[in-house]
Design an enzyme around this catalytic site. Structure first.
Site, PDB file in Angstrom:
ATOM      1  N   ASP A   1       0.821  -1.200   0.000  1.00 17.48           N
ATOM      2  CA  ASP A   1       0.000   0.000   0.000  1.00 17.48           C
ATOM      3  C   ASP A   1       0.865   1.263   0.000  1.00 17.48           C
ATOM      4  O   ASP A   1       1.969   1.268   0.552  1.00 17.48           O
ATOM      5  CB  ASP A   1      -0.903  -0.005   1.238  1.00 17.48           C
ATOM      6  CG  ASP A   1      -2.044   0.970   1.135  1.00 17.48           C
ATOM      7  OD1 ASP A   1      -2.361   1.407   0.010  1.00 17.48           O
ATOM      8  OD2 ASP A   1      -2.623   1.304   2.182  1.00 17.48           O
TER       9      ASP A   1
ATOM     10  N   ASN B   1     -10.415  -2.330  -6.762  1.00 21.62           N
ATOM     11  CA  ASN B   1      -9.556  -1.330  -7.406  1.00 21.62           C
ATOM     12  C   ASN B   1     -10.075  -0.859  -8.764  1.00 21.62           C
ATOM     13  O   ASN B   1      -9.596   0.146  -9.300  1.00 21.62           O
ATOM     14  CB  ASN B   1      -8.123  -1.861  -7.574  1.00 21.62           C
ATOM     15  CG  ASN B   1      -7.353  -1.901  -6.275  1.00 21.62           C
ATOM     16  OD1 ASN B   1      -6.402  -2.668  -6.132  1.00 21.62           O
ATOM     17  ND2 ASN B   1      -7.743  -1.092  -5.296  1.00 21.62           N
TER      18      ASN B   1
END
Length: 264
Positions: free
Chosen positions: A32, A80
């Protein structure tokens, strides 16, 4: 209690890691912070993803050299797709560039590529790149580099349940549905039987969420969260996370009689 790498001085972090102590056989990473890494440098988000890709190469090679047997990387989630189209398009092209550049090194390192996720929904050029990497490295016998690509754990479990229902109706399942049987139907079922569940889960960038990643498989994983964005997550940080794992007392709900004060 969770340990945060950024709260430890470098000397303290380094001292935790001991190459002579057991290394986690299966490590999973939520990579991340690529976009925020780029934003901090007044760069487009895609520049962060490119830098993150380069970091995958460094961490993969080091993990292999340390003796890690499976490295599972959360590359793209089912959620996503909600990101801006230009960013998604770039992320879908990234595996093409990544595998084109890195597969020769993976072969040299004896690393085998595997990919789990709903890959049937990926663009054709992405699927081809993934399939080629799997084919080219299938004879390798070293570490498994397992990408979670278009992966979501809830969808994975629902898919497994529906497959179990179908197989039960067709008489393909005779035994009781145990944890082991259910694990066979998950996407991690393609991994070696003893390494389906990560021993260590690392998440970078300071976020403290699991984000729909390996929800079944991490029931007893050790969790380490670090403030570093993924592109800044170095080999030293990786070893420090392993050091934290090595210092943990893993009881799996039981008691460790060799240590005092662990009865609670």
């Amino acid at each position: 209690m969770l340990n945060f790498l950024n709260k430890k001085k470098n000397t303290e972090m380094d001292s935790l890691f001991d190459k002579d102590k057991p290394i986690p056989k299966h490590i999973a990473v939520i990579m991340d912070g690529n976009g925020r890494w780029a934003k901090k440098r007044f760069m487009p988000r895609v520049a962060g993803h490119r830098e993150g890709m380069n970091n995958v190469k460094k961490i993969t090679k080091h993990a292999s050299q340390l003796g890690v047997e499976v490295l599972t990387l959360y590359a793209f989630s089912t959620e996503n797709w909600k990101r801006p189209t230009d960013e998604v398009d770039f992320l879908m092209k990234l595996p093409v560039d990544f595998f084109d550049e890195f597969v020769p090194e993976l072969i040299q390192e004896n690393v085998q590529v595997k990919v789990m996720g709903f890959t049937e929904y990926l663009p054709e050029h992405t699927k081809i790149a993934v399939e080629n990497a799997i084919e080219q490295t299938k004879s390798n016998t070293g570490m498994i580099l397992n990408f979670a690509l278009n992966y979501g754990s809830r969808a994975e479990m629902l898919t497994a349940i529906n497959r179990i229902i179908v197989d039960s109706k067709e008489g393909n399942i005779q035994e009781e549905i145990t944890e082991e049987v259910f694990s066979d139907y998950l996407m991690t079922g393609m991994l070696t039987p003893t390494l389906r569940d990560p021993e260590l889960l690392i998440r970078t960038s300071g976020e403290e969420r699991i984000s729909n990643f390996l929800l079944w498989q991490i029931a007893y994983s050790e969790l380490v969260f670090t403030e570093e964005y993924w592109p800044d997550f170095t080999i030293n940080h990786f070893e420090a996370a392993i050091g934290i794992f090595q210092a943990r007392n893993r009881r799996f709900g039981g008691l460790n009689e060799t240590k005092k004060g662990d009865e609670a």
